[in-house]
Design a protein around this motif. Structure first.
Motif, PDB file in Angstrom:
ATOM      1  N   ARG A 155       0.849  -1.196   0.000  1.00  0.00           N
ATOM      2  CA  ARG A 155       0.000   0.000   0.000  1.00  0.00           C
ATOM      3  C   ARG A 155       0.889   1.252   0.000  1.00  0.00           C
ATOM      4  O   ARG A 155       1.761   1.383  -0.853  1.00  0.00           O
ATOM      5  N   ALA A 156       0.700   2.161   0.945  1.00  0.00           N
ATOM      6  CA  ALA A 156       1.500   3.390   0.953  1.00  0.00           C
ATOM      7  C   ALA A 156       2.869   3.202   1.604  1.00  0.00           C
ATOM      8  O   ALA A 156       3.681   4.119   1.609  1.00  0.00           O
ATOM      9  N   LEU A 157       3.125   2.015   2.143  1.00  0.00           N
ATOM     10  CA  LEU A 157       4.427   1.725   2.755  1.00  0.00           C
ATOM     11  C   LEU A 157       5.384   1.261   1.662  1.00  0.00           C
ATOM     12  O   LEU A 157       5.212   0.194   1.081  1.00  0.00           O
ATOM     13  N   VAL A 173       6.530  -4.618  19.255  1.00  0.00           N
ATOM     14  CA  VAL A 173       5.846  -4.812  17.974  1.00  0.00           C
ATOM     15  C   VAL A 173       5.439  -3.460  17.397  1.00  0.00           C
ATOM     16  O   VAL A 173       4.961  -2.581  18.127  1.00  0.00           O
ATOM     17  N   LEU A 174       5.613  -3.313  16.090  1.00  0.00           N
ATOM     18  CA  LEU A 174       5.158  -2.133  15.358  1.00  0.00           C
ATOM     19  C   LEU A 174       3.975  -2.517  14.491  1.00  0.00           C
ATOM     20  O   LEU A 174       4.032  -3.503  13.748  1.00  0.00           O
ATOM     21  N   LEU A 175       2.891  -1.730  14.568  1.00  0.00           N
ATOM     22  CA  LEU A 175       1.705  -1.915  13.729  1.00  0.00           C
ATOM     23  C   LEU A 175       1.552  -0.693  12.846  1.00  0.00           C
ATOM     24  O   LEU A 175       1.486   0.435  13.338  1.00  0.00           O
ATOM     25  N   ILE A 176       1.486  -0.910  11.534  1.00  0.00           N
ATOM     26  CA  ILE A 176       1.322   0.182  10.561  1.00  0.00           C
ATOM     27  C   ILE A 176      -0.040   0.017   9.903  1.00  0.00           C
ATOM     28  O   ILE A 176      -0.290  -0.982   9.221  1.00  0.00           O
ATOM     29  N   ASP A 177      -0.913   0.994  10.100  1.00  0.00           N
ATOM     30  CA  ASP A 177      -2.290   0.991   9.584  1.00  0.00           C
ATOM     31  C   ASP A 177      -2.314   1.900   8.363  1.00  0.00           C
ATOM     32  O   ASP A 177      -2.000   3.088   8.446  1.00  0.00           O
ATOM     33  N   LEU A 178      -2.690   1.333   7.210  1.00  0.00           N
ATOM     34  CA  LEU A 178      -2.505   2.016   5.929  1.00  0.00           C
ATOM     35  C   LEU A 178      -3.806   2.089   5.109  1.00  0.00           C
ATOM     36  O   LEU A 178      -4.616   1.171   5.176  1.00  0.00           O
ATOM     37  N   PRO A 179      -3.979   3.184   4.331  1.00  0.00           N
ATOM     38  CA  PRO A 179      -5.151   3.290   3.476  1.00  0.00           C
ATOM     39  C   PRO A 179      -5.063   2.325   2.289  1.00  0.00           C
ATOM     40  O   PRO A 179      -3.993   1.834   1.971  1.00  0.00           O
TER      41      PRO A 179
END
Length: 232
Positions: free
Chosen positions: A38-40, A226-232
């Motif tokens: 996605r945007a990552l 832990v890292l959580l990345i929430d993406l459109p």
């Protein structure tokens, strides 16, 4: 659907001053199946020997987030910012129309360990800018702590994208659940320790792309981060 990205399958650049692992294509590492999520666009894990780092170089049209896990990184840019980013700190640099910076390990004894993310902004251009905040370890103990978001919600860093970055620091045996939105994508990166993600074991360096799942459940098999990345 959960697609796991094993730590051992990542790209790697091992040199005399840097040992870097690439979850997605970066530099000379090219993998058409892993060009981002996605945007990552970039998720790199860097181990930098004492006194080394990245000399001055430029970026444009990218949101760059650095999370220091051990040691420190000395930042300097052509906006006049000079800062030391230590473990527990999160830095955001909006490259905008263009910025030049350097990132060095200032220690002569300790290796630096950091994650760096590149997130594609909503639109190109804009003035470059810099922001850095410290997130105390106990503030994220056994819960999600928001460290970056579109509007700087809850004193988080601001992003030029509708994304949310959350960190959880877990004691052994801790259990976290989170409802997920069907129209969003989520990336989980294990920054330390061992966890179970919806029943599948993950270790430091492992990642996972999550779509069309109703709930995320994490159980810490050891102390973990832990890292959580929430993406459109």
């Amino acid at each position: 659907m959960i697609t796991f990205r094993d730590r051992g399958a990542r790209g790697r650049l091992k040199g005399s001053t840097l040992d870097a692992f690439y979850s997605f294509s970066f530099g000379d590492y090219r993998d058409p199946k892993n060009m981002g999520f996605r945007a990552l666009r970039v998720l790199n894990e860097d181990f930098v020997i004492p006194g080394a780092g990245f000399s001055e170089h430029g970026h444009a049209d990218m949101e760059i987030v650095t999370i220091v896990l051990a040691g420190a990184i000395a930042h300097r840019d052509d906006l006049g910012n000079e800062a030391l980013i230590r473990a527990g700190d999160v830095q955001r640099m909006s490259a905008g129309t263009g910025i030049r910076h350097s990132e060095m390990n200032p220690s002569l004894e300790e290796r630096a360990h950091a994650l760096q993310l590149w997130i594609i902004p909503r639109s190109a251009g804009g003035d470059p800018s810099y922001e850095q905040k410290h997130f105390a370890e106990e503030a994220g103990r056994n819960q999600w702590v928001l460290v970056a978001s579109l509007d700087g919600e809850g004193a988080s860093l601001t992003l030029r994208q509708d994304a949310r970055l959350e960190i959880a620091r877990l004691d052994e045996g801790a259990l976290l659940s989170r409802a997920l939105s069907p129209d969003r994508g989520y990336w989980v990166q294990v920054m330390g320790g061992i966890i179970g993600l919806n029943g599948t074991e993950m270790r430091e360096g492992d990642g996972a792309a999550i779509t069309a799942e109703a709930i995320l459940t994490i159980e810490a098999e050891t102390r973990a981060e832990v890292l959580l990345i929430d993406l459109p």
